[in-house]
Motif scaffolding. Structure first.
Motif, PDB file in Angstrom:
ATOM      1  N   GLY A   1       3.120  32.935  22.207  1.00 28.85           N
ATOM      2  CA  GLY A   1       2.958  33.160  20.781  1.00 28.85           C
ATOM      3  C   GLY A   1       1.769  34.061  20.491  1.00 28.85           C
ATOM      4  N   LEU A   2       1.889  34.871  19.434  1.00 29.35           N
ATOM      5  CA  LEU A   2       0.807  35.767  19.023  1.00 29.35           C
ATOM      6  C   LEU A   2       0.356  35.400  17.619  1.00 29.35           C
ATOM      7  CD1 LEU A   2       2.111  39.302  20.117  1.00 29.35           C
ATOM      8  CD2 LEU A   2       0.714  37.698  21.432  1.00 29.35           C
ATOM      9  N   LEU A   3      -0.931  35.170  17.457  1.00 30.62           N
ATOM     10  CA  LEU A   3      -1.527  34.935  16.145  1.00 30.62           C
ATOM     11  C   LEU A   3      -2.592  35.999  15.936  1.00 30.62           C
ATOM     12  CD1 LEU A   3      -1.826  33.402  13.563  1.00 30.62           C
ATOM     13  CD2 LEU A   3      -3.118  31.639  14.771  1.00 30.62           C
ATOM     14  N   ALA A   4      -2.215  37.058  15.215  1.00 27.90           N
ATOM     15  CA  ALA A   4      -3.093  38.223  15.061  1.00 27.90           C
ATOM     16  C   ALA A   4      -2.833  38.877  13.719  1.00 27.90           C
ATOM     17  CB  ALA A   4      -2.852  39.228  16.181  1.00 27.90           C
ATOM     18  N   GLY A   5      -3.863  39.524  13.190  1.00 23.65           N
ATOM     19  CA  GLY A   5      -3.678  40.279  11.971  1.00 23.65           C
ATOM     20  C   GLY A   5      -2.767  41.468  12.173  1.00 23.65           C
ATOM     21  N   ASP A   6      -2.752  41.997  13.388  1.00 29.18           N
ATOM     22  CA  ASP A   6      -1.913  43.141  13.729  1.00 29.18           C
ATOM     23  C   ASP A   6      -1.305  42.900  15.101  1.00 29.18           C
ATOM     24  OD1 ASP A   6      -0.697  45.576  14.144  1.00 29.18           O
ATOM     25  OD2 ASP A   6      -2.569  46.696  14.437  1.00 29.18           O
ATOM     26  N   VAL A   7      -0.075  42.382  15.120  1.00 26.46           N
ATOM     27  CA  VAL A   7       0.564  42.112  16.415  1.00 26.46           C
ATOM     28  C   VAL A   7       0.942  43.403  17.126  1.00 26.46           C
ATOM     29  CG1 VAL A   7       1.421  39.855  15.720  1.00 26.46           C
ATOM     30  CG2 VAL A   7       2.841  41.884  15.325  1.00 26.46           C
ATOM     31  N   GLY A   8       0.883  44.531  16.412  1.00 24.00           N
ATOM     32  CA  GLY A   8       1.145  45.824  17.033  1.00 24.00           C
ATOM     33  C   GLY A   8      -0.090  46.477  17.614  1.00 24.00           C
ATOM     34  N   HIS A   9      -1.222  45.769  17.622  1.00 24.13           N
ATOM     35  CA  HIS A   9      -2.441  46.307  18.232  1.00 24.13           C
ATOM     36  C   HIS A   9      -2.116  46.754  19.653  1.00 24.13           C
ATOM     37  CE1 HIS A   9      -6.306  46.320  20.299  1.00 24.13           C
ATOM     38  NE2 HIS A   9      -6.885  46.400  19.123  1.00 24.13           N
ATOM     39  N   PRO A  10      -2.661  47.890  20.097  1.00 24.52           N
ATOM     40  CA  PRO A  10      -2.289  48.414  21.425  1.00 24.52           C
ATOM     41  C   PRO A  10      -2.412  47.407  22.558  1.00 24.52           C
ATOM     42  CG  PRO A  10      -3.541  50.052  20.220  1.00 24.52           C
ATOM     43  CD  PRO A  10      -3.550  48.820  19.370  1.00 24.52           C
ATOM     44  N   LEU A  11      -3.468  46.592  22.563  1.00 19.51           N
ATOM     45  CA  LEU A  11      -3.613  45.611  23.632  1.00 19.51           C
ATOM     46  C   LEU A  11      -2.493  44.584  23.596  1.00 19.51           C
ATOM     47  CD1 LEU A  11      -5.275  44.283  25.937  1.00 19.51           C
ATOM     48  CD2 LEU A  11      -6.492  43.007  24.146  1.00 19.51           C
ATOM     49  N   LEU A  12      -2.198  44.058  22.409  1.00 18.80           N
ATOM     50  CA  LEU A  12      -1.152  43.045  22.293  1.00 18.80           C
ATOM     51  C   LEU A  12       0.226  43.648  22.529  1.00 18.80           C
ATOM     52  CD1 LEU A  12      -2.407  40.993  19.214  1.00 18.80           C
ATOM     53  CD2 LEU A  12      -2.690  40.484  21.646  1.00 18.80           C
ATOM     54  N   ALA A  13       0.449  44.868  22.042  1.00 17.53           N
ATOM     55  CA  ALA A  13       1.750  45.506  22.238  1.00 17.53           C
ATOM     56  C   ALA A  13       2.023  45.750  23.717  1.00 17.53           C
ATOM     57  CB  ALA A  13       1.810  46.820  21.458  1.00 17.53           C
ATOM     58  N   ALA A  14       1.007  46.221  24.425  1.00 14.03           N
ATOM     59  CA  ALA A  14       1.178  46.476  25.862  1.00 14.03           C
ATOM     60  C   ALA A  14       1.359  45.177  26.633  1.00 14.03           C
ATOM     61  CB  ALA A  14      -0.018  47.256  26.391  1.00 14.03           C
ATOM     62  N   CYS A  15       0.600  44.148  26.257  1.00  7.26           N
ATOM     63  CA  CYS A  15       0.742  42.841  26.891  1.00  7.26           C
ATOM     64  C   CYS A  15       2.145  42.290  26.657  1.00  7.26           C
ATOM     65  CB  CYS A  15      -0.316  41.888  26.336  1.00  7.26           C
ATOM     66  SG  CYS A  15      -0.198  40.189  26.957  1.00  7.26           S
ATOM     67  N   SER A  16       2.656  42.429  25.437  1.00  7.34           N
ATOM     68  CA  SER A  16       4.005  41.950  25.120  1.00  7.34           C
ATOM     69  C   SER A  16       5.053  42.675  25.946  1.00  7.34           C
ATOM     70  CB  SER A  16       4.285  42.156  23.627  1.00  7.34           C
ATOM     71  OG  SER A  16       3.398  41.398  22.828  1.00  7.34           O
ATOM     72  N   GLU A  17       4.875  43.969  26.099  1.00 10.49           N
ATOM     73  CA  GLU A  17       5.821  44.749  26.897  1.00 10.49           C
ATOM     74  C   GLU A  17       5.866  44.249  28.338  1.00 10.49           C
ATOM     75  OE1 GLU A  17       6.265  49.316  28.563  1.00 10.49           O
ATOM     76  OE2 GLU A  17       5.151  48.951  26.718  1.00 10.49           O
ATOM     77  N   ILE A  18       4.706  43.968  28.889  1.00  9.81           N
ATOM     78  CA  ILE A  18       4.633  43.484  30.271  1.00  9.81           C
ATOM     79  C   ILE A  18       5.330  42.131  30.396  1.00  9.81           C
ATOM     80  CG2 ILE A  18       3.034  42.666  32.052  1.00  9.81           C
ATOM     81  CD1 ILE A  18       1.027  44.763  30.845  1.00  9.81           C
ATOM     82  N   LEU A  19       5.047  41.226  29.476  1.00 10.44           N
ATOM     83  CA  LEU A  19       5.651  39.901  29.521  1.00 10.44           C
ATOM     84  C   LEU A  19       7.171  39.968  29.383  1.00 10.44           C
ATOM     85  CD1 LEU A  19       3.010  38.057  27.334  1.00 10.44           C
ATOM     86  CD2 LEU A  19       3.462  37.600  29.743  1.00 10.44           C
ATOM     87  N   GLN A  20       7.632  40.773  28.442  1.00 10.93           N
ATOM     88  CA  GLN A  20       9.071  40.879  28.211  1.00 10.93           C
ATOM     89  C   GLN A  20       9.781  41.510  29.396  1.00 10.93           C
ATOM     90  OE1 GLN A  20       8.751  42.992  24.517  1.00 10.93           O
ATOM     91  NE2 GLN A  20       8.716  41.130  23.279  1.00 10.93           N
TER      92      GLN A  20
END
Length: 279
Positions: free
Chosen positions: A20-39
Motif C-alpha cells: 500500500g502507498l500513503l503519499a501526497g503524490d503516488v506518482g513521485h519518481p521514487l514511488l513510481a519506480a518502486c511500484s514498477e519494480i514490484l509489479q
C-alpha cells in the motif's frame, strides 16, 4: 509508471504481496519506480485504504498519520512507523533526542513565535513542525525577522546558528541500511542557486557513513534523509527527514522495493523511535 527504461524485478519465491502507498503524490519518481519494480515481480501496489501486507508512509498530514496508526494497530507493518514519522516532524523533539544520543546536531533554541523572535547574529529560522511549504530562512537581524513576520508572524519557530559550511550540504539518504548521497547547494547560501553535484558514498568524509546509520537507529527510521554540514572538518547535522524523495539515485527504488517485501513477509520489523511521538 517510470519511463526511464526497464528495471530489475523484485521477486519472492513464495507468494505475491500487496504493498500500500500513503503519499501526497503516488506518482513521485521514487514511488513510481518502486511500484514498477514490484509489479514486474508479480506483486500488487494499491492505494492506502485497501488491504495490504505493508504500507509505505510518505505522507505526513495528521490524517495520514492517524490512518497509519490504525493500520499498525490492525497488525500491518508501516514504513516508516507512524510514531517515528510523527516524531521527526517536531524539530524541538528532534534536536533534544539527537543531543541526548550524542549526535553532532546543530544547537537549536525555541520554540518561539516568529513575531516575538529577537536575533543577535546571523541565524537560520525554521518552522517548529516540518511539513510541505514550511519556513526555512536565513535571518541577519531584526529587519529580516520583521519581513518574515508579515507572513509568518504566528508561526512557532526554532533557531539555529548559521554554520560556516561553504554553502554546500551533504545530503545522505538511507534505505534499509543502504546509503545514497549528493552534494546540494544550500537554499540559505548567498548567490544564485547551483545544481546538485553527484557524490559517491565511498567519497563521503570519514565517519559520515556511520553517523548516518546511527541516525536511523536513534530515530527509529528505515527510510530517511540526513542533512550534514562540514564545519571546519567536522560533521554537523541540521535536519533529519522521514521518507524523503531520493530523486535520481540509482538503486534507491530497488532498495525500497526490497525493504517493502521484507516487511510484508515478516523478514523485517519496522523500527520505532524509542520515545513518545511528537506533540
Amino acid at each position: 509508471m517510470s519511463r526511464s527504461g526497464p528495471r530489475t524485478a523484485v521477486r519472492t519465491a513464495r507468494t505475491a504481496r500487496t504493498v500500500g502507498l500513503l503519499a501526497g503524490d503516488v506518482g513521485h519518481p521514487l514511488l513510481a519506480a518502486c511500484s514498477e519494480i514490484l509489479q514486474a515481480g508479480g506483486h500488487r501496489v494499491v492505494a492506502a485504504g485497501e488491504p495490504a501486507d505493508v504500507l509505505l508512509l510518505k505522507a505526513r498530514t495528521p490524517q495520514a498519520l492517524e490512518h497509519a496508526r490504525q493500520v499498525e494497530a490492525a497488525g500491518t507493518p508501516v514504513l516508516n512507523s507512524a510514531a517515528s514519522t510523527a516524531f521527526c516532524q517536531d524539530r524541538v523533539a528532534m534536536a533534544q533526542l539527537a543531543v541526548e544520543a550524542g549526535l553532532p546536531f546543530a544547537a537549536t533554541s525555541g520554540p518561539v513565535r516568529l513575531a516575538d523572535l529577537a536575533v543577535e547574529r546571523p541565524s537560520v529560522v525554521k518552522s517548529r513542525y516540518s511539513r510541505r511549504g514550511d519556513l526555512v530562512a536565513r535571518v541577519g537581524g531584526a529587519d529580516d525577522v520583521r519581513r518574515l513576520a508579515e507572513t509568518w508572524g504566528e508561526e512557532p519557530v526554532v533557531v539555529q546558528d548559521l554554520a560556516p559550511a561553504g554553502g554546500w550540504d551533504h545530503k545522505i539518504w538511507v534505505v534499509a541500511g543502504r546509503l545514497f548521497a549528493q552534494l546540494r547547494h544550500s537554499e540559505l547560501a548567498a548567490g544564485p542557486p547551483r545544481p546538485p553535484r553527484p557524490l559517491a558514498v565511498e567519497a563521503l568524509p570519514v565517519g559520515y557513513r556511520d553517523l548516518a546509520l546511527t541516525v536511523g537507529e536513534v530515530f527509529g527510521l528505515d527510510v530517511y534523509g540526513v542533512d550534514v554540514l562540514d564545519v571546519g572538518g567536522r560533521p554537523l547535522i541540521v535536519d533529519v527527514n522521514a521518507f524523503p524523495g531520493i530523486r535520481g539515485q540509482a538503486g534507491a527504488p530497488e532498495a525500497l522495493a526490497a525493504l517493502a517485501l521484507a516487511a510484508a513477509e515478516g523478514r523485517h520489523t519496522p523500527r520505532v523511535v524509542a520515545v513518545g511521538a511528537a506533540v
